[in-house]
Design a protein around this motif. Structure first.
Motif, PDB file in Angstrom:
ATOM      1  N   MET B 299       0.889  -1.361  -0.092  1.00  0.00           N
ATOM      2  CA  MET B 299      -0.017   0.062  -0.041  1.00  0.00           C
ATOM      3  C   MET B 299       0.811   1.232  -0.160  1.00  0.00           C
ATOM      4  SD  MET B 299      -3.067  -1.297   2.472  1.00  0.00           S
ATOM      5  CE  MET B 299      -4.412  -0.100   1.822  1.00  0.00           C
ATOM      6  N   GLN B 300       2.028   1.368   0.687  1.00  0.00           N
ATOM      7  CA  GLN B 300       2.909   2.377   0.748  1.00  0.00           C
ATOM      8  C   GLN B 300       3.627   2.564  -0.640  1.00  0.00           C
ATOM      9  OE1 GLN B 300       5.079   1.328   4.730  1.00  0.00           O
ATOM     10  NE2 GLN B 300       5.174   3.506   4.418  1.00  0.00           N
ATOM     11  N   ARG B 302       2.204   2.279  -3.353  1.00  0.00           N
ATOM     12  CA  ARG B 302       1.459   3.096  -4.082  1.00  0.00           C
ATOM     13  C   ARG B 302       1.029   4.717  -3.406  1.00  0.00           C
ATOM     14  NH1 ARG B 302       3.112   0.003  -6.839  1.00  0.00           N
ATOM     15  NH2 ARG B 302       2.183  -1.977  -7.758  1.00  0.00           N
ATOM     16  N   GLY B 303       1.782   4.841  -2.679  1.00  0.00           N
ATOM     17  CA  GLY B 303       1.608   6.142  -2.041  1.00  0.00           C
ATOM     18  C   GLY B 303       0.796   6.492  -0.806  1.00  0.00           C
ATOM     19  N   ILE B 304       0.359   5.440  -0.446  1.00  0.00           N
ATOM     20  CA  ILE B 304      -0.662   5.550   0.655  1.00  0.00           C
ATOM     21  C   ILE B 304       0.260   5.604   2.071  1.00  0.00           C
ATOM     22  CG2 ILE B 304      -2.464   4.429   2.052  1.00  0.00           C
ATOM     23  CD1 ILE B 304      -3.260   3.066  -0.743  1.00  0.00           C
ATOM     24  N   SER B 305       0.068   6.611   2.741  1.00  0.00           N
ATOM     25  CA  SER B 305       0.733   6.936   4.108  1.00  0.00           C
ATOM     26  C   SER B 305       0.667   5.484   4.969  1.00  0.00           C
ATOM     27  CB  SER B 305       0.556   7.980   4.787  1.00  0.00           C
ATOM     28  OG  SER B 305      -0.655   7.867   5.505  1.00  0.00           O
ATOM     29  N   GLU B 306       1.724   5.420   5.826  1.00  0.00           N
ATOM     30  CA  GLU B 306       1.688   4.243   6.711  1.00  0.00           C
ATOM     31  C   GLU B 306       0.552   4.302   7.547  1.00  0.00           C
ATOM     32  OE1 GLU B 306       5.254   3.501   8.953  1.00  0.00           O
ATOM     33  OE2 GLU B 306       4.297   1.988  10.293  1.00  0.00           O
ATOM     34  N   GLU B 308      -2.574   5.703   7.282  1.00  0.00           N
ATOM     35  CA  GLU B 308      -3.801   5.463   6.590  1.00  0.00           C
ATOM     36  C   GLU B 308      -3.909   4.021   6.015  1.00  0.00           C
ATOM     37  OE1 GLU B 308      -4.336   7.852   3.254  1.00  0.00           O
ATOM     38  OE2 GLU B 308      -6.238   6.916   2.692  1.00  0.00           O
ATOM     39  N   MET B 312      -6.704   1.279   7.184  1.00  0.00           N
ATOM     40  CA  MET B 312      -7.463   0.398   5.764  1.00  0.00           C
ATOM     41  C   MET B 312      -7.404  -0.922   6.344  1.00  0.00           C
ATOM     42  SD  MET B 312      -6.449   2.779   2.671  1.00  0.00           S
ATOM     43  CE  MET B 312      -7.735   1.752   1.410  1.00  0.00           C
ATOM     44  N   LEU B 313      -6.024  -1.632   6.643  1.00  0.00           N
ATOM     45  CA  LEU B 313      -5.810  -2.939   6.812  1.00  0.00           C
ATOM     46  C   LEU B 313      -6.541  -3.556   8.102  1.00  0.00           C
ATOM     47  CD1 LEU B 313      -2.085  -3.271   5.963  1.00  0.00           C
ATOM     48  CD2 LEU B 313      -3.916  -3.997   4.405  1.00  0.00           C
TER      49      LEU B 313
END
Lengths: 250, 342
Positions: B299-300, B302-306, B308, B312-313
């Protein structure tokens, strides 16, 4: 765009990269080939910032910025995209929510407002067509239950959504039949521009029939031991890697 | 020391009782000075109540002996509407004991939510669900907002021939909870799906004990309990599946998964099978883990912050329970409550 100098990296105390030097400019396509265990996937993981790997020496700059001190998400938002050899399954997170979070993270990083729901769905639909990704896959959990080919097409779909400047394809051809390989490779080629650069990591020559490289680098024992034009791949196809192993053994 | 405390000591189990090894009853009842009884206000009628013979669970016996009268709900016909049974507040220093009988009549198809909205005190509830032949019910024991309240539930379900039950137990950040759930299969071809969600933070204690008893054959039971723990939270899951000698062709499955977000959180799990029939399929599985590092990195990447990505997880992990709640508005509301709680 990307400048790698004397890069050393290890995992669990074992040194895998032992002094990589590589310069990549916008518009170029570089192939990195080499026998199994030579460090190809490690190089891509280190560039993307996988915390499993520990960089012990060297420097990497991306558009003039020190890449190694950035978190993985910052690297992605700066324009690096790694297409995973084994895309991770994330049950419970839908592709739509995942992509929305990714796209809006990048927009936030660039100081832009989040995309509206309508614009986002329009973008999804448009980019999905590049790799002929079924609309049903977009509503499912990320990679969960996808076939090998679907996972790789999904990687290229994400690449299309995020429009990165440096595209690193880690063994994108592994586990693909010839039709899936063509769809994936054509997707990558269609997204190529003068502004972006591509690194293709592969064991075999066949992917390079579709994604034609400007340079081929042969990685062995954590170092680039040879660099040539696209004809080098044909040479490897004919002769295998044994002569490399023989010539450059420690 | 007063008479109530003495009474509690006499009637409640200690950690020497194996079923209460994990639930610290002394802490659970600390500060309690009075025991009162109440009958849910909106009952169809009020009836005498005693737990079925052979019942040995001490807290349940205690509640039954105190409550004596039960709120009785008869559920007939088929409807998508939700019958809410509200468990009201108790004062800080009191146990309020209640008994509820939910009588799902033959061929009925109904939705029931037992709503624990109390912010204080100790709610102790015995719930007896009678599933008649060919009946179907979706039942949710619902507590979805952070609360200082303590909750004890003891639910007994009798499943007659071809009954279909979907039951979920939801606890989000309650101070102390102990849920006992027993399902008795008494008629063939009955099916149940059992779900549980526990989100425990700070020093929350949330324990779920299930016993599924197959006395007759050709029944199925599928259980999934999932939870997320942070802070110094402690949870326990104990699941026992008993398949008696005549219960051939039983299908029983039980899974418990906990995700730990802090070093100090502890999740106990004790899956147990007792199988006396030979032609059955029974499985159980239990995992306790942390956020998957590969998923986080993906996920990171792909640019998603840790932060966030973690949120989500965790939400994805527990939202699987929401997907198993067949009452649409409760499932939607649960997804919101999960997101607000993380």
């Amino acid at each position: 765009m990307l400048s790698i100098k004397n890069l050393h990296a290890e995992i669990d105390g074992k040194e895998i990269l032992r002094g990589i030097n590589l310069e990549i400019k916008a518009g170029e396509t570089h192939a990195i080939m080499g026998p199994n265990g030579s460090g190809k996937s490690t190089l891509s993981a280190v560039l993307a910032g996988n915390p499993m790997y520990n960089v012990t020496a060297g420097e990497v700059t991306f558009n003039g910025k020190n890449l190694l001190e950035m978190t993985p998400d910052k690297r992605a938002n700066e324009g690096i995209f790694l297409s995973f050899q084994y895309p991770t399954e994330i049950p419970g997170v839908s592709m739509t929510n995942f992509m929305r979070a990714a796209v809006n993270s990048k927009r936030k990083y660039q100081g832009l407002e989040p995309l509206s729901a309508t614009d986002f769905l329009k973008l999804m639909k448009e980019k999905r067509q590049i790799v002929e990704l079924d609309s049903k896959l977009a509503s499912r959990s990320v990679n969960a239950g996808f076939s090998g080919g679907e996972k790789k097409r999904n990687e290229v779909f994400q690449m299309a959504m995020l429009n990165p400047s440096l595209r690193i394809l880690d063994e994108t051809d592994s586990g693909l039949d010839i039709d899936a390989l063509r769809v994936v490779a054509e997707g990558v080629t269609a997204l190529k521009t003068k502004e972006n650069a591509t690194v293709v990591i592969t064991h075999y020559q066949r992917l390079l029939d579709y994604i034609v490289p400007d340079y081929i680098h042969i990685l062995y024992h954590g170092r680039i031991v040879m660099t040539g034009g696209k004809e080098l791949a044909l040479d490897l196809e004919k002769r295998g890697y044994d002569w490399i192993k023989e010539q450059f053994k420690d | 020391m007063n008479t109530t405390a003495f009474l509690l000591d006499e009637i409640l189990p200690t950690r020497k009782s194996e079923d209460y090894l994990y639930t610290d009853v002394a802490q659970f009842t600390a500060g309690i000075e009075t025991v009162t009884t109440a009958v849910c206000a909106d009952a169809d009628s009020v009836v005498d109540f005693a737990l079925p013979e052979g019942e040995t669970d001490k807290p349940a016996l205690f509640v039954a002996s105190k409550a004596k009268k039960a709120a009785y709900y008869a559920l007939e016909g088929q409807s998508d509407e939700v019958k809410y049974i509200n468990i009201d507040d108790a004062a800080d220093n009191e146990i309020v004991a209640r008994a509820i009988i939910i009588d799902v009549k033959a061929n009925a198809k109904r939705n029931v939510v037992v709503n624990f909205a109390s912010q204080s005190g100790f709610s102790a509830v015995d719930i007896y669900i009678k599933m008649a032949a060919e009946s179907a019910a979706n039942v949710v024991l619902w507590q979805d907002k952070p609360t200082k309240a303590r909750i004890f539930t003891h639910t007994i379900v009798d499943m007659q021939k071809s009954a279909r039950l979907n039951i979920s137990t939801i606890n989000i950040r309650a101070a102390q909870v102990r849920n006992n759930l027993r399902i008795n299969y008494l008629g063939e071809n009955a099916e149940s799906q059992i779900s549980g969600l526990y989100i425990a933070a700070d020093d929350n204690r949330i324990d779920n004990f299930t016993i599924v008893r197959h006395a007759v054959g050709h029944c199925t039971c599928e259980q999934l309990y999932k939870g997320v723990l942070s802070g110094k939270a402690v949870t326990a899951f104990s699941g026992l599946i008993v398949v008696e000698p005549d219960a051939q062709k039983t299908l029983a499955n039980q899974v418990n998964r906990s995700m730990l977000l802090s070093k100090d959180a502890r999740a106990y799990a004790k899956p147990q099978l007792e199988i006396y029939a030979d032609d059955v399929r029974c499985n159980h599985g239990s995992t306790t883990g942390q956020i998957d590092k590969d998923q986080l990195f993906y996920m990171q990447a792909r640019g998603i912050s840790e932060e966030e990505a973690r949120q989500m997880l965790v939400a994805a992990f527990v939202c699987e329970i929401a997907e198993r709640v067949p009452i649409a508005q409760m499932a939607d509301s649960l997804v919101d409550s999960i997101k607000n709680s993380l």
